[in-house]
Enzyme design. Structure first.
Site, PDB file in Angstrom:
ATOM      1  CG  LEU A  17      16.402  48.161  67.284  1.00 62.41           C
ATOM      2  CD1 LEU A  17      17.841  47.839  67.656  1.00 62.41           C
ATOM      3  CD2 LEU A  17      15.474  47.901  68.472  1.00 62.41           C
ATOM      4  NE  ARG A  27      25.085  56.679  53.215  1.00 61.80           N
ATOM      5  CZ  ARG A  27      25.310  55.366  53.051  1.00 61.80           C
ATOM      6  NH1 ARG A  27      26.129  54.719  53.859  1.00 61.80           N
ATOM      7  NH2 ARG A  27      24.723  54.702  52.073  1.00 61.80           N
ATOM      8  CD  GLU A  45      32.389  57.877  53.507  1.00 59.58           C
ATOM      9  OE1 GLU A  45      32.176  57.193  52.489  1.00 59.58           O
ATOM     10  OE2 GLU A  45      31.860  57.653  54.599  1.00 59.58           O
ATOM     11  CG  HIS A  84      31.708  53.669  53.422  1.00 67.00           C
ATOM     12  ND1 HIS A  84      30.946  54.765  53.122  1.00 67.00           N
ATOM     13  CD2 HIS A  84      30.816  52.650  53.541  1.00 67.00           C
ATOM     14  CE1 HIS A  84      29.673  54.422  53.050  1.00 67.00           C
ATOM     15  NE2 HIS A  84      29.571  53.128  53.312  1.00 67.00           N
ATOM     16  CB  VAL A  85      35.568  48.394  54.955  1.00 66.99           C
ATOM     17  CG1 VAL A  85      36.622  49.011  54.049  1.00 66.99           C
ATOM     18  CG2 VAL A  85      35.946  48.593  56.436  1.00 66.99           C
TER      19      VAL A  85
HETATM   20  C1  8YV Z   1      28.142  51.059  49.988  1.00 69.10           C
HETATM   21  C2  8YV Z   1      26.768  51.466  51.915  1.00 69.10           C
HETATM   22  O1  8YV Z   1      27.037  51.031  49.193  1.00 69.10           O
HETATM   23  O2  8YV Z   1      25.036  49.880  51.800  1.00 69.10           O
HETATM   24  C3  8YV Z   1      25.349  51.049  51.969  1.00 69.10           C
HETATM   25  O3  8YV Z   1      24.513  51.920  52.219  1.00 69.10           O
HETATM   26  O4  8YV Z   1      27.114  52.506  52.310  1.00 69.10           O
HETATM   27  C4  8YV Z   1      27.786  50.560  51.353  1.00 69.10           C
HETATM   28  O5  8YV Z   1      27.427  49.219  51.378  1.00 69.10           O
HETATM   29  C5  8YV Z   1      29.208  50.283  49.382  1.00 69.10           C
HETATM   30  O6  8YV Z   1      30.353  50.731  49.971  1.00 69.10           O
HETATM   31  C6  8YV Z   1      29.328  50.445  47.883  1.00 69.10           C
HETATM   32  O7  8YV Z   1      29.854  51.662  47.575  1.00 69.10           O
END
Ligand code: 8YV
Length: 315
Positions: free
Chosen positions: A154, A234, A263, A281-282
Site C-alpha cells: 500500500l 514486477r 520480459e 508491461h504497459v
Molecule cells: C517502466 C516501470 O519503467 O515505473 C516502473 O517501474 O516498470 C515502468 O514504468 C517503463 O516501462 C519504462 O521502461
C-alpha cells in the site's frame, strides 16, 4: 578545453524516443554499447558520467565498477530494483527515479485488469468477432462492484488503486511490511492471510530480493478457486510456475498480468490459457505519463550536472 566537451551518458535500455531525443540534445549518448559494442564501450567507459536507465534495466555492481567517472543513474520509471543501489552509494553515485507521475496510470491499468479478467472483456471481444454470438450468449462473468479487493503493497500506487476501488463500492484490505495508521483499510500481516479474505488480489509492491516469489503456491491456494490475481508490480514478485499451475488446475479463477519474470518472454503455458489477460508491461505507457516521466528523468540529469538539488532521488 575540457569544459566544452559534452557530458557522456550511457543508456541502459531502449528508451522512449522523445527521451532519447532530449538526451541526444544535451549529451553525447552511448546507446547500450555495454550490451552491443564491447570495443566502443571500453573506449567510452572512462568518460561516462551518467547512466539513463528504464524501470526494467539491470545496473549491477559490475557495470558500475567499469565506469570510474560515473556520477548518477537516472531511472525512467518508479521501480529501481535492477539497480545495485548499495554499490552506487558506496561510490557516492546518485540514483534517481520517477515516482508519483505514474501513480494514476498504473492504478488505472490495475482496475482495467480487474475488469478485463472478471468481466471477460477479451473473451467477449473474441466472441463478437468470431460470430459465436449468433449461436447464443457467452458464459456469465463475475461482478466487480461491491467485491473484496486486497492490495499487496500500500504505497503511492496502492493508495491510488484503493481510491478507484472505493468508487466501485469494493471493500479494501491490504498487506505491507507495516500497517499504515493513515489508511482506513483493513491490514493483514501476510499475503496469504490477505488472499484468503479477498476476491481480487492486486500486487503493487516493489521488486527485488525482498519480495522475490512473495506470491507463491500457498498464497494462490489461499486466494482460492473464485479469486483473481492482478500483477502490475514486477514479475519477480510472483512465482510464475506456481501461477501457471494454479490457473491450469483451477486453484484460482483467473489472472491479469502486466509484468513477467523474464520480459519480453512470456511462458507459452500462460499464452495458452483462456482465464488470463496479458499486457506487455504497459502500466505507465501513455503519451501523457511517459512525457511526465521523461521530464523528470531528464530533469534529474540536468539538475545534477547544473549542481542543483536532484528532483527525485531514490529514498
Ligand atoms: C517502466 C516501470 O519503467 O515505473 C516502473 O517501474 O516498470 C515502468 O514504468 C517503463 O516501462 C519504462 O521502461
Amino acid at each position: 578545453m575540457a569544459e566544452t566537451e559534452p557530458i557522456e551518458v550511457l543508456t541502459a535500455a531502449r528508451l522512449w524516443p522523445p527521451m532519447m531525443e532530449a538526451l541526444r540534445g544535451a549529451y553525447r549518448v552511448h546507446d547500450r554499447t555495454h550490451q552491443n559494442d564491447a570495443a566502443a564501450f571500453a573506449a567510452a567507459a572512462p568518460r561516462i558520467r551518467a547512466i539513463a536507465a528504464s524501470g526494467e534495466s539491470k545496473i549491477p555492481g559490475e557495470l558500475i565498477a567499469q565506469l570510474p567517472a560515473l556520477e548518477i543513474v537516472s531511472v525512467f520509471g518508479v521501480g529501481y530494483d535492477g539497480v545495485d543501489v548499495a554499490a552506487a552509494r558506496e561510490r557516492g553515485i546518485a540514483v534517481t527515479h520517477t515516482p508519483n507521475v505514474l501513480n494514476d496510470e498504473v492504478a488505472d491499468l490495475a482496475l482495467a485488469l480487474v475488469l478485463a479478467t472478471s468481466r471477460r472483456l477479451i473473451e467477449a471481444d473474441r466472441y463478437v468477432r468470431s460470430g459465436a454470438w449468433a449461436n447464443g450468449p457467452m458464459p456469465l462473468a463475475r461482478k466487480v462492484s461491491g467485491a473484496r479487493l486486497g492490495i499487496v503493497g500500500l504505497g503511492r500506487i496502492g493508495m491510488a488503486i484503493a481510491k478507484r476501488a472505493e468508487a466501485f463500492g469494493m471493500s479494501i484490505a491490504y498487506t505491507s511490511r507495516n500497517a499504515r495508521p493513515d489508511a482506513p483499510y483493513r491490514y493483514f500481516p501476510s499475503p496469504a492471510e490477505l488472499a484468503a479474505e479477498v476476491d481480487f488480489l492486486v500486487v503493487i509492491t516493489p521488486g527485488g530480493a525482498g519480495t522475490r516469489k512473495l506470491i507463491d503456491a500457498s498464497v494462490l491456494a489461499a486466494l482460492g478457486k473464485k479469486g483473481y490475481l492482478i500483477n502490475v508490480a514486477r514479475g519477480s514478485v510472483v512465482d510464475e510456475a506456481a501461477l501457471v499451475a494454479a490457473l491450469r488446475d483451477g486453484t484460482i479463477a483467473g489472472a491479469g498480468l502486466d509484468v513477467f519474470e523474464n520480459e519480453p518472454n512470456v511462458p507459452s503455458e500462460l499464452i495458452g490459457l483462456d482465464n488470463v489477460v496479458l499486457t506487455p508491461h504497459v502500466g505507465s505507457a501513455t503519451w501523457q505519463t511517459r512525457q511526465a516521466m521523461a521530464d523528470l528523468a531528464f530533469g534529474n540529469l540536468q539538475a545534477h550536472f547544473a549542481g542543483r538539488p536532484l528532483l527525485s532521488p531514490v529514498p
